[in-house]
Every structure is written in C-alpha cells, then in structure tokens.
Motif scaffolding. Structure first.
Motif, PDB file in Angstrom:
ATOM      1  N   LEU A 100       0.853  -1.052  -0.340  1.00 27.58           N
ATOM      2  CA  LEU A 100       0.077  -0.039   0.028  1.00 27.58           C
ATOM      3  C   LEU A 100       0.884   1.323   0.108  1.00 27.58           C
ATOM      4  N   VAL A 160       0.360   5.242   0.475  1.00 28.17           N
ATOM      5  CA  VAL A 160      -0.488   6.442   1.071  1.00 28.17           C
ATOM      6  C   VAL A 160       0.105   7.792   0.976  1.00 28.17           C
ATOM      7  N   TRP A 186      -8.748   9.792   4.935  1.00 26.43           N
ATOM      8  CA  TRP A 186      -8.479   9.030   3.600  1.00 26.43           C
ATOM      9  C   TRP A 186      -7.539   8.194   3.864  1.00 26.43           C
ATOM     10  N   ASN A 187      -6.352   8.337   4.314  1.00 25.99           N
ATOM     11  CA  ASN A 187      -5.403   7.483   4.529  1.00 25.99           C
ATOM     12  C   ASN A 187      -5.599   6.125   5.536  1.00 25.99           C
ATOM     13  N   ALA A 222      -7.514   3.568   3.642  1.00 25.77           N
ATOM     14  CA  ALA A 222      -6.611   2.226   2.972  1.00 25.77           C
ATOM     15  C   ALA A 222      -6.072   1.461   3.867  1.00 25.77           C
ATOM     16  N   TYR A 224       3.321  -1.590   3.962  1.00 30.73           N
ATOM     17  CA  TYR A 224       2.886  -0.092   3.689  1.00 30.73           C
ATOM     18  C   TYR A 224       3.876   0.895   3.571  1.00 30.73           C
ATOM     19  N   LEU A 259      -1.600  -1.146  -3.886  1.00 30.90           N
ATOM     20  CA  LEU A 259      -2.573  -0.297  -4.046  1.00 30.90           C
ATOM     21  C   LEU A 259      -2.026   1.125  -3.780  1.00 30.90           C
ATOM     22  N   HIS A 291      -3.155   4.731  -3.099  1.00 31.65           N
ATOM     23  CA  HIS A 291      -4.373   5.254  -2.422  1.00 31.65           C
ATOM     24  C   HIS A 291      -4.251   6.992  -2.883  1.00 31.65           C
ATOM     25  N   SER A 305      -6.808   4.053  -6.077  1.00 34.95           N
ATOM     26  CA  SER A 305      -8.072   4.654  -5.706  1.00 34.95           C
ATOM     27  C   SER A 305      -8.319   6.007  -6.292  1.00 34.95           C
ATOM     28  N   ILE A 312     -12.543  -3.934  -1.389  1.00 31.71           N
ATOM     29  CA  ILE A 312     -10.969  -4.121  -1.722  1.00 31.71           C
ATOM     30  C   ILE A 312     -10.666  -5.780  -1.398  1.00 31.71           C
TER      31      ILE A 312
END
Length: 330
Positions: free
Chosen positions: A38, A40, A49-50, A53, A70, A96, A98, A121, A266
């Motif tokens: 991930l 972010v 928001w973060n 994820a 991440y 991902l 984000h 995202s 997800i």
C-alpha cells in the motif's frame, strides 16, 4: 452523539458483480505467499482518507491471510514510482496506490512488471493490470449541495488539490445546490496540500467572512482545519465530515458525515486476484453500494436537518441510483 443512518447496509453485488464478470486469468498465487503493498500520501495515523486504505489493507491481512506492507509518502511522483517498483521487484502480487495522484506512476511501472496488479483509488483507469477503484463522491456531495441550498445562503468548498476526484465531488455539490436554487453562490479554493490544516482553516475563515454559511472540505487531513473554522464560528457556519467522522470536534456545526468505506470491496477484489483473476474493468462505487458510501445525519447539530428534507434526500438518492439525476459530467 446521535446520528441517523441515511440508508441501510447492502451487499456490493451490483458493482463487484459487474467488475468481476470478466476476468484475465493468471497463475494462481499460493495463499501463504500472497503479498499486498500500500502507498498512501501521508500518515495512516490520521483519521480520514489514508486510514481508509490502511484499514482495508489490515482486512486483507486478516481475512485473506496475506503478507502486507505499507509506505507513507510525501507528494512526490518520483517517490511514487520508486515505491511501486520496490514492491513489484520484491514479488508483491498487488499494490494499492491510494489516490488519483498515483495513477501515472503505476502506469509507467506496470510496463516493466507484468505480474503485479496495480490498484489505484479515486481513478477510473483500466489499462492492463492497472485498475481504478473509483468512489463517486459527486453523489454524496450532490446531497450536501441540496442541504446547503435548502438551509443556507452560500457555500465555500475547500479542496486539497485540483485533481479529478475532488473536482468531480465539487461539481456534484454545485449541481445539487443548483437543483434547489440556480443562483445559490458557491465559491471554491484549492490549497495545494492534503496536510496543511492551517491553510484550509484560513480559506474557510475567509469564505465565511464573505458570506458563506456552509464550508465544506475535501482535503484529506487538511480538511480538519475547515471543521475547526466552522466550530470556532459558534453556530454561524455549517459543515460536513468528509471521509472521517469529526463530529466530536464540531458537534453543533456538522450536519452530516460522508464516509467511503470500501474495505469490503477491496477484500473481494484482492481475493479474486489471489485466486488467479484480474477485473476486466475499473470498479466504480456509488450510492447504490450502501456498505461503501455511507451518509449519516447528526441529530445534535444546531441546525439539524429537518425530517421533510431528509425525506426529500431519500427521493433524490433514489433518482441518482436509478440514473435519473446525473451528479457530474461523464
């Protein structure tokens, strides 16, 4: 705080069913070896928001038994690409990014790593194994616009950066307001940061001084500055929580909360990838996906949304879901 759910939970069958209907089949990845990364734009410690994820990543770990990792990044496209390449070169099956800002870096990286699936995202992209996961925020923002125009005299919108997902959300707000009053004034400012709460607060204060009695953020962590500006106005200004519930910060000013919780989506998408498939289209979540997009009312607000308006919002929401109301240009 008491809040009333705008609608009940439902399954993601409509969106995820269409997204998973067509698949590109890959070599099956053993569950014990499956890895997801991930990226972010900021800290996962901050609500908003973060954190959305990060919580989704932890669900992938818990429910799918994946190995996860991440990385927190500043707004730096070169750093985005390096992080994507680091994960892909280490054999991560899914990464991902984000936020829409990760899209270009993913497209570039994907050319060299055909075995990695890149999820982005707030994006509608679909090129090979770069798949957009778009939450259509224009739909709940349309409802906010209706509320603001019904209950106020003007609104100010404070965005982190002028990127498509935020521009689309603000377009939805304006369309909602115009459906009530074509002359309802809406001003917009982009502070060019997702972390500078002071700049967001300053923008909100300036808008309130110019007559906006609703100030609405869409700026990730920086949006808390808008909430604080509303709170410090006494009961003069209304606002909405966006992507996280800040009602405790401004219980008298926040009329409603919009949370995009697509952790379940997800998990389902990544589960399919783990089992050997990649969606043949981007995934687009809307008000129809009631366990992803949640809009709740705050009964303790100084100007709590009256029942007749709540009933009207139910009708508007149904028309949006049916396609009778377009909340943004396609």
């Amino acid at each position: 705080m008491k809040s009333t759910a705008f609608s009940r939970r439902s399954l993601l069958a409509s969106t995820l069913g269409s997204a998973l209907a067509g698949m590109v089949w890959l070599d099956h990845a053993h569950a014990e070896d499956f890895k997801m990364g991930l990226l972010v734009p900021g800290s996962v410690a901050e609500e908003g928001w973060n954190r959305i994820a990060y919580d989704a990543l932890k669900r992938v770990e818990k429910e799918l038994g994946a190995k996860i990792s991440y990385v927190e990044l500043a707004e730096n496209p070169a750093a985005f690409e390096k992080a994507f390449r680091d994960y892909a070169s280490q054999g991560y099956h899914v990464v991902l990014g984000h936020g829409f800002q990760f899209q270009d870096a993913a497209l570039t990286t994907a050319e060299d790593f055909p075995d990695t699936v890149f999820l982005i995202s707030s994006s509608s992209v679909h090129e090979g194994k770069v798949i957009g996961l778009n939450t259509d925020a224009s739909q709940p923002f349309y409802l906010m616009g209706v509320i603001a125009a019904k209950m106020g005299n003007g609104a100010g919108l404070i965005g982190g950066m002028e990127i498509p997902p935020i521009a689309h959300a603000f377009e939805g707000f304006r369309k909602g307001a115009e459906s009530v009053n074509p002359d309802y004034p809406v001003s917009t400012v982009f502070i060019n940061s997702f972390t500078d709460a002071s700049a967001a607060k300053e923008a909100a204060v300036s808008m309130m001084a110019q007559g906006a009695d609703f100030v609405v953020p869409n700026a990730n962590a920086a949006g808390l500055g808008v909430i604080r500006a509303a709170q410090e106005s006494g009961t003069q200004s209304g606002t909405f929580s966006v992507y996280s519930d800040y009602t405790d910060v401004a219980p008298k000013n926040i009329l409603g909360t919009f949370i995009a919780d697509y952790g379940q989506g997800i998990v389902r998408i990544v589960s399919g990838i783990r089992d050997g498939a990649v969606p043949q289209s981007n995934v687009d979540f809307g008000l129809k996906d009631k366990d992803v997009i949640k809009f709740t009312f705050n009964d303790e607000a100084a100007r709590s949304i009256p029942q007749d308006l709540r009933n009207h919002l139910e009708e508007v929401s149904a028309k949006i879901i049916a396609g009778e109301i377009q909340t943004r240009a396609k």
